[in-house]
Design a protein around this motif. Structure first.
Motif, PDB file in Angstrom:
ATOM      1  N   GLN A  67     -41.894  54.936  85.924  1.00  0.00           N
ATOM      2  CA  GLN A  67     -41.341  54.524  84.639  1.00  0.00           C
ATOM      3  C   GLN A  67     -41.238  55.731  83.698  1.00  0.00           C
ATOM      4  N   TYR A 112     -47.873  58.999  77.766  1.00  0.00           N
ATOM      5  CA  TYR A 112     -49.151  58.714  78.412  1.00  0.00           C
ATOM      6  C   TYR A 112     -48.933  57.769  79.580  1.00  0.00           C
ATOM      7  N   LEU A 160     -54.170  46.622  74.395  1.00  0.00           N
ATOM      8  CA  LEU A 160     -53.596  45.655  73.447  1.00  0.00           C
ATOM      9  C   LEU A 160     -52.674  44.675  74.166  1.00  0.00           C
ATOM     10  N   CYS A 218     -43.247  44.357  72.133  1.00  0.00           N
ATOM     11  CA  CYS A 218     -42.781  45.473  72.951  1.00  0.00           C
ATOM     12  C   CYS A 218     -41.430  46.007  72.502  1.00  0.00           C
ATOM     13  N   MET A 241     -44.892  38.167  71.945  1.00  0.00           N
ATOM     14  CA  MET A 241     -44.973  39.108  73.037  1.00  0.00           C
ATOM     15  C   MET A 241     -43.774  40.051  73.026  1.00  0.00           C
ATOM     16  N   LEU A 279     -60.813  48.376  72.102  1.00  0.00           N
ATOM     17  CA  LEU A 279     -60.000  48.927  71.018  1.00  0.00           C
ATOM     18  C   LEU A 279     -60.849  49.260  69.804  1.00  0.00           C
ATOM     19  N   SER A 289     -41.025  49.544  70.267  1.00  0.00           N
ATOM     20  CA  SER A 289     -40.903  50.916  70.742  1.00  0.00           C
ATOM     21  C   SER A 289     -40.319  50.978  72.150  1.00  0.00           C
ATOM     22  N   ALA A 290     -39.778  49.853  72.593  1.00  0.00           N
ATOM     23  CA  ALA A 290     -39.208  49.874  73.937  1.00  0.00           C
ATOM     24  C   ALA A 290     -38.096  50.910  73.995  1.00  0.00           C
ATOM     25  N   GLN A 348     -38.548  57.350  80.469  1.00  0.00           N
ATOM     26  CA  GLN A 348     -38.968  58.248  79.397  1.00  0.00           C
ATOM     27  C   GLN A 348     -38.494  59.662  79.654  1.00  0.00           C
ATOM     28  N   GLY A 397     -42.401  41.751  81.030  1.00  0.00           N
ATOM     29  CA  GLY A 397     -42.829  41.809  79.633  1.00  0.00           C
ATOM     30  C   GLY A 397     -44.149  42.540  79.485  1.00  0.00           C
ATOM     31  N   VAL A 398     -45.100  42.203  80.353  1.00  0.00           N
ATOM     32  CA  VAL A 398     -46.408  42.835  80.263  1.00  0.00           C
ATOM     33  C   VAL A 398     -46.291  44.334  80.549  1.00  0.00           C
ATOM     34  N   GLU A 399     -45.482  44.683  81.547  1.00  0.00           N
ATOM     35  CA  GLU A 399     -45.326  46.100  81.876  1.00  0.00           C
ATOM     36  C   GLU A 399     -44.703  46.866  80.705  1.00  0.00           C
ATOM     37  N   LEU A 400     -43.687  46.263  80.107  1.00  0.00           N
ATOM     38  CA  LEU A 400     -43.028  46.933  78.980  1.00  0.00           C
ATOM     39  C   LEU A 400     -43.987  47.096  77.822  1.00  0.00           C
ATOM     40  N   MET A 401     -44.760  46.038  77.610  1.00  0.00           N
ATOM     41  CA  MET A 401     -45.687  46.103  76.496  1.00  0.00           C
ATOM     42  C   MET A 401     -46.730  47.185  76.752  1.00  0.00           C
ATOM     43  N   ARG A 402     -47.153  47.274  78.013  1.00  0.00           N
ATOM     44  CA  ARG A 402     -48.165  48.270  78.349  1.00  0.00           C
ATOM     45  C   ARG A 402     -47.640  49.686  78.075  1.00  0.00           C
ATOM     46  N   THR A 403     -46.396  49.955  78.481  1.00  0.00           N
ATOM     47  CA  THR A 403     -45.896  51.310  78.284  1.00  0.00           C
ATOM     48  C   THR A 403     -45.603  51.580  76.822  1.00  0.00           C
ATOM     49  N   SER A 404     -45.146  50.549  76.087  1.00  0.00           N
ATOM     50  CA  SER A 404     -44.797  50.829  74.698  1.00  0.00           C
ATOM     51  C   SER A 404     -46.026  50.827  73.802  1.00  0.00           C
ATOM     52  N   LEU A 405     -47.116  50.227  74.263  1.00  0.00           N
ATOM     53  CA  LEU A 405     -48.339  50.231  73.465  1.00  0.00           C
ATOM     54  C   LEU A 405     -49.371  51.168  74.077  1.00  0.00           C
ATOM     55  N   ALA A 406     -48.880  52.207  74.770  1.00  0.00           N
ATOM     56  CA  ALA A 406     -49.800  53.076  75.508  1.00  0.00           C
ATOM     57  C   ALA A 406     -50.806  53.748  74.586  1.00  0.00           C
TER      58      ALA A 406
END
Lengths: 344, 177, 441, 340
Positions: free
Chosen positions: C114, C98, D297, C22, C18, A163, C25-26, C119, D283-292
């Protein structure tokens, strides 16, 4: 009491007819014989062996003294690599343009030394903020818990690096831009030779430190008997801090001095980490002296696999060899009942 | 618990030792893969003055000449009696004012036991206070200045070694007289 | 108990951290989408002329993990192309989604699904790995969402495409042809040099090397068969994993085999630069074909003079537009882009924008269906081509090339170049060659 | 007097109530898992895919915990056993046309057999050595999968026929959920039998176990074999769900993924891992897509979470819930007393 029997003096002949010594002897004979076929095998084994020994020595130290299987060791390598590239970048132009050969020889050292210092500090921070916190609370399942902690540290450091500094490799073509020299009919880049020299000097200094200094003895004492060390007035926390600092400094030093071979990227430490693990498992976990010999042994296996078989198998063959060794010597080539970071 | 007026209950172990309290545990906690010489050197970890280390080491070797003979032997390869000597020797290295010794006769044959007690006696004669915890009542009471008998966690009897040796309760319960 | 509570609180705090990370912007819960529903996504509202409408476009690539460098270049280049049109096509405003495949087929497929379902992307562009492409082809087929110009090259994609064109046609086009079509340049370069007397090898031995990925294996396979067909013998064949940098043992073997040519490919910059340096250090005089060296923008920093006389196949930043792009990119992102990852992706993104514009003009709206129709009717027939690119003279497809583009002079072609001091000179094909093959002295 | 006789009935009541509570909780959670795909946002295909992934990870973590949490040997090569089952089943389907439904179980048998051999080898080793030995066996296996290109197609990837005709994720979810339930029930039954007692004894102290007449060798091998066989079964599911297989499935990162779930779920509980896998994976998957926009991160958050749990809550979710249960129980007697 098992320790006593294990260390009781054995006849000289029997002592050297063990599995370990037969393996090492065979390795040496093969290495020398193969040198007639291609001398580069011998030279390259020695040169790469030095790098692995330096990397594995630090890993072995941390396990020997603190019982931590450090999977973040590769990220400390990465830290060294990154620091060296950041520091050396500006200096490089300066030294390359200068006429003085002395400057050209010395140019890379500021970067390497700063990296080493950064590694040392990082190790101390790591010990204080992570392992010490766990130690204060519980030492149950210590080895596995710390393994997971280091896995967490590794993930955090890798991704933070990505990052902050991005993915593109920060590398250099060479540290020492001189004509390759010729040894035994093998042409050897000066960078390679210098890394070998650095590794040898550092390993020798490290060995002397562990054996001859008051602090080094304290480290060894802690690795053998923590209660005994405390009784002698040694501060465990102090030794732990120094251990992780030193080990991290070694990893960072390795990363910095290999910058010309491995450009700094977030994942640059993964490959050296894997090799370091090969070495420490082969040699016996937590045994620095064994790790140094093991570094050369693994380098030899890799060189031979690449030369005689194919690069494809360069990771598989050492693995198979180690599995074989563990079958005969369940705690590694130099493993013994007595625990000590330096002693075999 | 205080020592020289300082509360030591909460001190970390290595600081307690730096106050001048030596400790020889019953399991000895030697460093098996170090030589006798190195074990003693580690014992002197807190001593900065090299001359003092040297003089303390000479003292240890004087009390235990056997250790001098085997100076470079690994601690892990020694016999039980020798290990006990080394443990006491290591405890002596920082020249403590008080030395706690836990069950020195444990697992020892009678002759090494006597040798060990003899060494402790000499050490005490040179001015080190020694606090001994022992079950071997007979021998112990013959060498100590003061003794305390603990029964169920409380002090049941106290006095000089000589007094207790002749105490009827001690004779009955511990000496089988 | 108090310790227990404190611990639980910490755990709760960590979980909260955690979740809050998320939740920001979920995406809101999507309405149920039946799995086999066709091009319904985004097509619900009838287009009204004036009002701006939102559509979402997927941009795919390995943005994290071992190939994140390439992924980042792809992402940056595509972003620059869309920036230039202000993320608008007609009255549609485009939002990028992305899709990070993390270099893993399973994760790539999940991320793509997804992007479509939650999206609601109506089409996708770009990509890198062939194995990821194969997995994502299932997803585009399932939802009938067209995807364009992913750079995955391996013939596994072509095989799958051919197996059911109606289904897998939603993976409308590859951005990179099968390696067989490209390595021909190297083979011809070598054979021409031998014929012209510029290269007089003592043996016909070739050492082949490649990274151990779908890409490396396919290229080496192609090189091997084409070289064998023209009288060369492959004496060595090595594959290596990511971060392999010690090639000294292999090079010692090359020396014993007296190889005349060392040829292969990798996208790992550290591996390739280390290999080239070590060949140079060992004093080998063999001709080195290092396919992919120029893929890393700053490669010369890593190899230095060791790369002299090395042969590569890469388009350079030759035109003024290309040079401007490279300069802009460097100014914006701080690193030199590579022509193959960033450059091609930039061209393809522009081509994709052109496809969107065509779809809007033809059908009056932008939906998965209208975009796919353009692919079927105009892209596959060669009617729609892109000639304003910075890398290739023309990007066009033909019925007999699908899903690859037309490869050849004047179309998609990679010139063979030889490096001197970090600059490449085109030495093949003859009509655009600026120099001649030179042997390392 | 009354206070002296009181404890006995209360203890009995407590045992019954706590085991009944466990059973009820288990059934409720099971029902929740079954109903989940009909509760927004899990009605979407993409969320249902997360559910499949979560259930797969849950099942793997349960099988992993069976070894790691009970006999205290951490199988660093776990992913390789998953991969072996995957390749066995996939190759049987591709080369011999054997249906995945049979192939998955054959894969389980092959993985179990290699687990048997590995178990026999690692027996001689202690702690971290056994773990690393398993890791190296896994590495060797992965090397074979990579290099035997003629058989496995190596990194080119193997196109595998899918388990079902449909590409809908929902049926896959119920298949893997059924596998998860089956695994939980079978493994819990084993743990409750005399085997379980032996496993725990060995895990805590091999010497003491041997002294009390347990043959550690036999139990260790049985345990390892069972765990690896289940790993192979899930590997088969993996292959026939994704439709593409590369040797990367055997990589250490996947072992760490499973191990993390097992540890955060709580060692030696089986169900802890099964529960935590769902929120963690999703949770990790959601975080990955929302923090793309800031790739990586989410992994940092993940790492921080892992470290916080290991330092402050080493017992994981299971430890937390056990304490909560004990706390509930400790309140009960006072209520009884109050009523009395």
């Amino acid at each position: 009491m098992t320790a006593a029997t294990n260390l009781r003096q054995v006849p000289l002949l029997r002592r050297y007819l063990t599995f370990t010594w037969i393996t090492l002897g065979l390795a040496a004979v093969i290495l020398v014989l193969s040198a007639f076929n291609s001398p580069s095998l011998l030279v390259n084994t020695l040169v790469s062996g030095g790098m692995w020994a330096m990397m594995a020595g630090g890993l072995a130290l941390v396990f020997g003294v603190m019982n931590i299987p450090n999977f973040a060791h590769g990220e400390l390598f990465m830290l060294g690599s990154l620091t060296a590239s950041l520091v050396y970048g500006p200096i490089r132009e300066l030294t390359l343009s200068s006429k003085s050969d002395v400057l050209k020889w010395l140019g890379p050292f500021p970067g390497i030394l700063v990296a080493c210092a950064v590694g040392f500090v990082a190790g101390i921070i790591l010990e204080g903020s992570v392992f010490r916190q766990l130690r204060k609370r519980s030492r149950e399942s210590w080895v596995m818990n710390t393994f997971l902690l280091t896995a967490g540290v590794s993930v955090i450091m890798q991704n933070t690096d990505m990052l902050v500094f991005g993915n593109f490799p920060r590398g250099i073509s060479r540290y020492w831009d001189f004509k390759p020299i010729n040894i035994l009919g093998v042409t050897l880049a000066v960078d390679r030779l210098m890394v070998f020299v650095i590794a040898m000097v550092v390993i020798a200094a490290f060995a002397l430190f562990l054996q001859k200094t008051r602090t080094g003895r304290a480290m060894r004492a802690v690795s053998m008997d923590e209660t005994g060390a405390q009784m002698a007035g040694i501060s465990l926390n102090g030794v732990y801090r120094l251990t992780l600092g030193l080990s991290s400094a070694l990893a960072a030093l390795a990363g910095a001095s290999l910058l010309w071979l491995l450009p700094a990227t977030p994942t640059v430490g993964q490959a050296p980490l894997l090799v370091a693990w090969y070495v420490v498992i082969l040699a016996g976990l937590g045994n620095v002296q064994g790790a140094i010999i093991g570094g050369f042994l693994v380098a030899m296996i890799q060189q031979f696999t690449a030369y005689y078989v194919s690069l494809d198998w360069v990771d598989v063959v050492p693995t198979a060899f180690i599995i074989l060794v563990l079958l005969f010597k369940p705690s590694g080539l130099f493993g013994s009942e007595v625990k000590g970071v330096w002693e075999q | 618990m205080t020592f020289k007026g300082q509360d030591i209950t909460k001190l970390p172990p290595h600081l307690i030792s730096q106050l001048g309290i030596g400790y020889v545990s019953e399991s000895l906690n030697l460093f098996p893969a170090m030589s006798i010489y190195e074990n003693l050197l580690v014992g002197a970890h807190t001593v900065k003055d090299k001359a003092k280390v040297k003089s303390q080491m000479d003292l240890v070797f004087e009390l235990f000449p056997r250790l001098l003979e085997r100076r470079d032997q690994l601690a892990g390869t020694m016999s039980g009696g020798e290990r006990k000597m080394l443990a006491i020797g290591r405890g002596m290295m920082p020249a403590p004012t008080l030395m706690l010794v836990d069950e020195p006769s444990l697992g020892l044959a009678p002759i090494p036991t006597l040798a060990t007690f003899d060494a402790l006696k000499q050490l005490s004669a040179r001015g080190t206070t020694i606090l001994l915890v022992e079950q071997n009542v007979n021998t112990t009471l013959r060498i100590v200045d003061r003794a305390y008998v603990l029964e169920q966690g409380a002090v049941a009897l106290e006095g000089t070694g000589e007094q207790l040796l002749h105490d009827s309760h001690v004779q009955e319960a511990y000496l089988g007289v | 108990m108090s310790i227990g509570i404190r611990r639980s609180l910490t755990l709760a705090a960590a979980l909260a951290l955690m979740v809050s990370a998320c939740s920001g912007s979920a995406t809101p819960a999507p309405t149920a989408v039946a799995p086999t529903v066709g091009p319904s996504t985004g097509a619900s509202a009838a287009p009204t002329a004036a009002a701006t409408q939102e559509i979402k476009i997927g941009i795919s690539g390995p943005f994290t993990g071992g190939n994140a460098l390439t992924g980042t270049e792809i992402k940056n280049a595509v972003t620059m192309a869309f920036d230039a049109v202000n993320w608008t096509v007609g009255n549609y405003h485009i939002t990028p989604v992305y899709i990070d495949d993390q270099s893993d087929p399973a994760k790539g497929a999940a991320a793509y699904e997804q992007a479509i379902v939650s999206q609601k992307i109506i089409a996708g562009v770009s990509g890198w790995h062939s194995s990821v492409a194969v997995a994502q082809m299932e997803i585009t087929a399932k939802y009938k969402v067209p995807h364009f110009f992913a750079l995955g090259a391996a013939d596994t994609i072509n095989e799958k495409w051919a197996s059911d064109k109606a289904k897998y046609g939603y993976w409308t086009s590859k951005g990179w042809p099968v390696p067989d079509k490209l390595v021909v340049g190297y083979v011809e370069t070598l054979n021409n040099a031998v014929a012209a007397g510029d290269f007089k090898p003592t043996t016909k031995n070739v050492a082949l090397f490649g990274e151990d990925t779908d890409w490396g294996r396919t290229v080496v396979k192609a090189l091997k068969s084409q070289l064998a067909a023209t009288g060369w013998t492959a004496t060595d064949e090595d594959y290596f994993g990511q971060a392999q940098t010690d090639f000294t043992g292999v090079i010692a073997r090359y020396k014993n085999h007296d190889v005349a040519v060392i040829a292969g490919t990798t996208t790992f910059p550290d591996s390739l630069s280390a290999f080239i340096k070590q060949i140079d250090d060992a004093g080998l005089k063999s001709v080195v074909v290092a396919d992919g060296l120029g893929w890393l923008g700053d490669w010369y920093k890593l190899t230095g003079s060791s790369s002299d006389y090395v042969i590569d196949q890469i388009p350079g930043w030759t035109t003024d537009a290309a040079k401007k792009f490279a300069t802009d990119y460097q100014a914006k992102f701080g690193a030199m882009p590579s022509p193959s990852a960033a450059g091609l992706s930039y061209d393809y993104a522009n081509f994709f924008i052109k496809i969107l514009q065509t779809a809007l003009a033809d059908s009056g709206d932008l939906t998965s269906a209208s975009i796919y129709k353009v692919a079927q009717d105009k892209l596959w027939t060669g009617q729609l081509k892109y000639t304003a690119g910075i890398i290739m003279p023309s990007y066009d497809y033909a019925a007999d090339s699908l899903p690859d583009m037309v490869v050849g002079s004047g179309h998609f072609t990679f010139p063979v170049i030889q490096y001197h001091g970090g600059e490449g000179t085109v030495i093949w094909p003859g009509d655009i060659a600026k120099g001649k093959f030179e042997l390392k002295p | 007097m009354a206070t002296q006789t009181a404890p006995a009935p209360i203890t009995r009541a407590r045992v019954i109530s706590s085991s009944r509570r466990t059973l009820i909780t288990a059934i409720l959670l099971g029902l929740l898992a079954i109903a989940l795909p009909f509760i927004p946002p899990f009605t979407g295909q993409d969320y249902q895919r997360y559910l499949v992934v979560a259930a797969l990870v849950a099942a793997e973590a349960v099988a992993f915990d069976f070894t790691g949490g009970y006999i205290d040997i951490v199988n660093f090569g776990f992913a390789a056993f998953v991969g072996l089952g995957a390749y066995t089943s996939a190759l049987l389907a591709v080369d011999l046309g054997i249906t995945p439904w049979i192939g998955m179980f054959l894969g389980a048998i092959v993985s179990g057999f290699l687990g048997l051999l590995t178990g026999m080898l690692t027996l001689r080793l202690r702690g971290i050595y056994a773990a690393v030995m398993a890791w190296f066996i896994g590495l060797a296996l992965m090397g074979l999968a990579r290099n035997l290109v003629d058989v496995t197609r190596g990194m080119l990837g193997l196109n595998v026929p899918r388990l079902l005709e449909t590409s809908d994720n929902l049926p896959y979810y119920y298949i893997i959920l059924a596998m998860l339930f089956l695994t939980l029930i079978v493994l819990s039954l084993i743990i409750r039998s005399r085997f379980g007692l032996a496993f725990r004894a060995i895990g805590q102290n091999v010497q003491a176990a041997r002294a009390s007449g347990i043959n550690p060798t036999r139990f260790l091998v049985i345990n390892f074999t069972v765990s690896c066989a289940f790993a192979g079964l899930f590997g088969g599911f993996y292959a026939h769900y994704y439709g593409i297989l590369t040797p990367d499935v055997m990589a250490m990162v996947h072992t760490i993924e499973v191990l993390t779930v097992a540890y955060i779920g709580g060692r030696g509980s089986l169900w802890g891992a099964a529960i935590i896998a769902f929120p963690l994976t999703i949770g990790v998957e959601l975080m990955r897509t929302s923090l793309a926009n800031l790739p990586g991160l989410h992994l940092i958050f993940y790492g921080v979470l892992l470290m916080l749990v290991m330092i402050y809550q080493p017992g994981g979710l299971a430890g937390l819930l056990r304490r909560a249960g004990a706390w509930l129980d400790s309140r009960k007697p006072t209520q009884v007393k109050a009523e009395a």
